[in-house]
Scaffold this motif. Sequence first.
Motif, PDB file in Angstrom:
ATOM      1  N   ILE A  18       0.859  -1.180   0.000  1.00 54.29           N
ATOM      2  CA  ILE A  18       0.000   0.000   0.000  1.00 54.29           C
ATOM      3  C   ILE A  18       0.895   1.231   0.000  1.00 54.29           C
ATOM      4  N   VAL A  19       0.643   2.130  -0.920  1.00 56.20           N
ATOM      5  CA  VAL A  19       1.443   3.354  -1.038  1.00 56.20           C
ATOM      6  C   VAL A  19       0.728   4.482  -0.304  1.00 56.20           C
ATOM      7  N   ALA A  20       1.409   5.079   0.644  1.00 59.75           N
ATOM      8  CA  ALA A  20       0.840   6.182   1.417  1.00 59.75           C
ATOM      9  C   ALA A  20       0.870   7.471   0.597  1.00 59.75           C
ATOM     10  N   PRO A  21      -0.066   8.368   0.862  1.00 61.05           N
ATOM     11  CA  PRO A  21      -0.090   9.647   0.150  1.00 61.05           C
ATOM     12  C   PRO A  21       1.184  10.467   0.417  1.00 61.05           C
ATOM     13  N   ALA A  22       1.768  10.949  -0.649  1.00 62.82           N
ATOM     14  CA  ALA A  22       3.033  11.675  -0.544  1.00 62.82           C
ATOM     15  C   ALA A  22       2.913  12.947   0.281  1.00 62.82           C
ATOM     16  N   ASP A  23       1.773  13.639   0.199  1.00 62.96           N
ATOM     17  CA  ASP A  23       1.667  14.906   0.934  1.00 62.96           C
ATOM     18  C   ASP A  23       1.683  14.680   2.448  1.00 62.96           C
ATOM     19  N   GLU A  24       1.020  13.608   2.931  1.00 67.40           N
ATOM     20  CA  GLU A  24       1.056  13.324   4.365  1.00 67.40           C
ATOM     21  C   GLU A  24       2.442  12.845   4.789  1.00 67.40           C
ATOM     22  N   PHE A  25       3.103  12.105   3.916  1.00 64.84           N
ATOM     23  CA  PHE A  25       4.466  11.658   4.209  1.00 64.84           C
ATOM     24  C   PHE A  25       5.395  12.864   4.390  1.00 64.84           C
ATOM     25  N   GLU A  26       5.341  13.772   3.444  1.00 66.20           N
ATOM     26  CA  GLU A  26       6.214  14.949   3.505  1.00 66.20           C
ATOM     27  C   GLU A  26       5.881  15.836   4.691  1.00 66.20           C
ATOM     28  N   ALA A  27       4.601  16.066   4.956  1.00 69.86           N
ATOM     29  CA  ALA A  27       4.195  16.936   6.064  1.00 69.86           C
ATOM     30  C   ALA A  27       4.540  16.347   7.427  1.00 69.86           C
ATOM     31  N   SER A  28       4.554  15.018   7.519  1.00 68.62           N
ATOM     32  CA  SER A  28       4.803  14.372   8.816  1.00 68.62           C
ATOM     33  C   SER A  28       6.240  13.886   8.961  1.00 68.62           C
ATOM     34  N   PHE A  29       7.078  14.150   7.966  1.00 64.54           N
ATOM     35  CA  PHE A  29       8.450  13.645   7.945  1.00 64.54           C
ATOM     36  C   PHE A  29       8.475  12.120   8.077  1.00 64.54           C
ATOM     37  N   GLY A  30       7.461  11.461   7.504  1.00 67.64           N
ATOM     38  CA  GLY A  30       7.403  10.013   7.488  1.00 67.64           C
ATOM     39  C   GLY A  30       6.666   9.372   8.647  1.00 67.64           C
ATOM     40  N   LEU A  31       6.186  10.162   9.597  1.00 68.82           N
ATOM     41  CA  LEU A  31       5.506   9.596  10.756  1.00 68.82           C
ATOM     42  C   LEU A  31       4.213   8.884  10.371  1.00 68.82           C
ATOM     43  N   ASN A  32       3.591   9.273   9.252  1.00 67.24           N
ATOM     44  CA  ASN A  32       2.366   8.593   8.818  1.00 67.24           C
ATOM     45  C   ASN A  32       2.627   7.139   8.448  1.00 67.24           C
ATOM     46  N   LEU A  33       3.877   6.788   8.193  1.00 68.84           N
ATOM     47  CA  LEU A  33       4.231   5.411   7.854  1.00 68.84           C
ATOM     48  C   LEU A  33       4.567   4.577   9.087  1.00 68.84           C
ATOM     49  N   ASN A  34       4.632   5.196  10.248  1.00 73.50           N
ATOM     50  CA  ASN A  34       4.955   4.477  11.474  1.00 73.50           C
ATOM     51  C   ASN A  34       3.681   3.800  11.962  1.00 73.50           C
ATOM     52  N   VAL A  35       3.437   2.619  11.428  1.00 73.81           N
ATOM     53  CA  VAL A  35       2.210   1.861  11.669  1.00 73.81           C
ATOM     54  C   VAL A  35       2.598   0.538  12.306  1.00 73.81           C
ATOM     55  N   LEU A  36       1.890   0.173  13.369  1.00 74.50           N
ATOM     56  CA  LEU A  36       2.184  -1.065  14.085  1.00 74.50           C
ATOM     57  C   LEU A  36       1.171  -2.144  13.708  1.00 74.50           C
ATOM     58  N   MET A  45      -2.113   3.170  14.368  1.00 71.19           N
ATOM     59  CA  MET A  45      -1.330   4.299  13.871  1.00 71.19           C
ATOM     60  C   MET A  45      -1.728   5.563  14.628  1.00 71.19           C
ATOM     61  N   ILE A  46      -0.921   6.587  14.492  1.00 70.60           N
ATOM     62  CA  ILE A  46      -1.190   7.873  15.121  1.00 70.60           C
ATOM     63  C   ILE A  46      -2.327   8.564  14.375  1.00 70.60           C
ATOM     64  N   ASP A  47      -3.250   9.150  15.118  1.00 74.49           N
ATOM     65  CA  ASP A  47      -4.351   9.890  14.517  1.00 74.49           C
ATOM     66  C   ASP A  47      -3.804  11.144  13.839  1.00 74.49           C
ATOM     67  N   GLY A  48      -4.485  11.601  12.827  1.00 82.35           N
ATOM     68  CA  GLY A  48      -4.096  12.841  12.172  1.00 82.35           C
ATOM     69  C   GLY A  48      -3.635  12.669  10.742  1.00 82.35           C
ATOM     70  N   CYS A  75      10.138  11.431  13.195  1.00 78.21           N
ATOM     71  CA  CYS A  75      11.519  10.950  13.231  1.00 78.21           C
ATOM     72  C   CYS A  75      12.036  10.719  14.651  1.00 78.21           C
ATOM     73  N   GLU A  76      11.185  10.755  15.634  1.00 75.43           N
ATOM     74  CA  GLU A  76      11.590  10.514  17.016  1.00 75.43           C
ATOM     75  C   GLU A  76      10.933   9.276  17.604  1.00 75.43           C
ATOM     76  N   GLY A  77       9.732   8.958  17.161  1.00 74.95           N
ATOM     77  CA  GLY A  77       9.075   7.772  17.696  1.00 74.95           C
ATOM     78  C   GLY A  77       7.609   7.758  17.353  1.00 74.95           C
ATOM     79  N   GLY A  78       7.082   6.568  17.270  1.00 75.36           N
ATOM     80  CA  GLY A  78       5.674   6.378  16.962  1.00 75.36           C
ATOM     81  C   GLY A  78       5.206   5.081  17.576  1.00 75.36           C
ATOM     82  N   PRO A  79       4.119   4.503  17.064  1.00 76.56           N
ATOM     83  CA  PRO A  79       3.567   3.287  17.654  1.00 76.56           C
ATOM     84  C   PRO A  79       4.582   2.152  17.763  1.00 76.56           C
TER      85      PRO A  79
END
Length: 89
Positions: A18-36, A45-48, A75-79
């Motif tokens: 599954i490819v995540a939306p690039a705009d959320e990736f860029e805005a979150s510095f990759g945190l949207n991909l930190n999925v457990l 995953m983190i809300d938002g 870039c510091e931590g997620g789920p």
Amino acid sequence: MIPATLWTLLKESGIELIVAPADEFEASFGLNLNVLPTSPNNCIMIDGFPKTKKVMEESGVSVQVFKGDALCMACEGGPTCLTNPILRG
């Protein structure tokens, strides 16, 4: 954000990627991909990141979210950083 060789191996093995939306990736510095992943087709995953959540749900994944404002930073931590492995019998 995986090596091309791994991407190819997973696709050849029939694993849906599954490819995540690039705009959320860029805005979150990759945190949207930190999925457990918690079990097949279930994850936390983190809300938002509504677009990322929607893409996963449209692919049949049940997504639970939590407010990570005080616990997680890009870039510091997620789920995945908030877990501890356990031994299951």
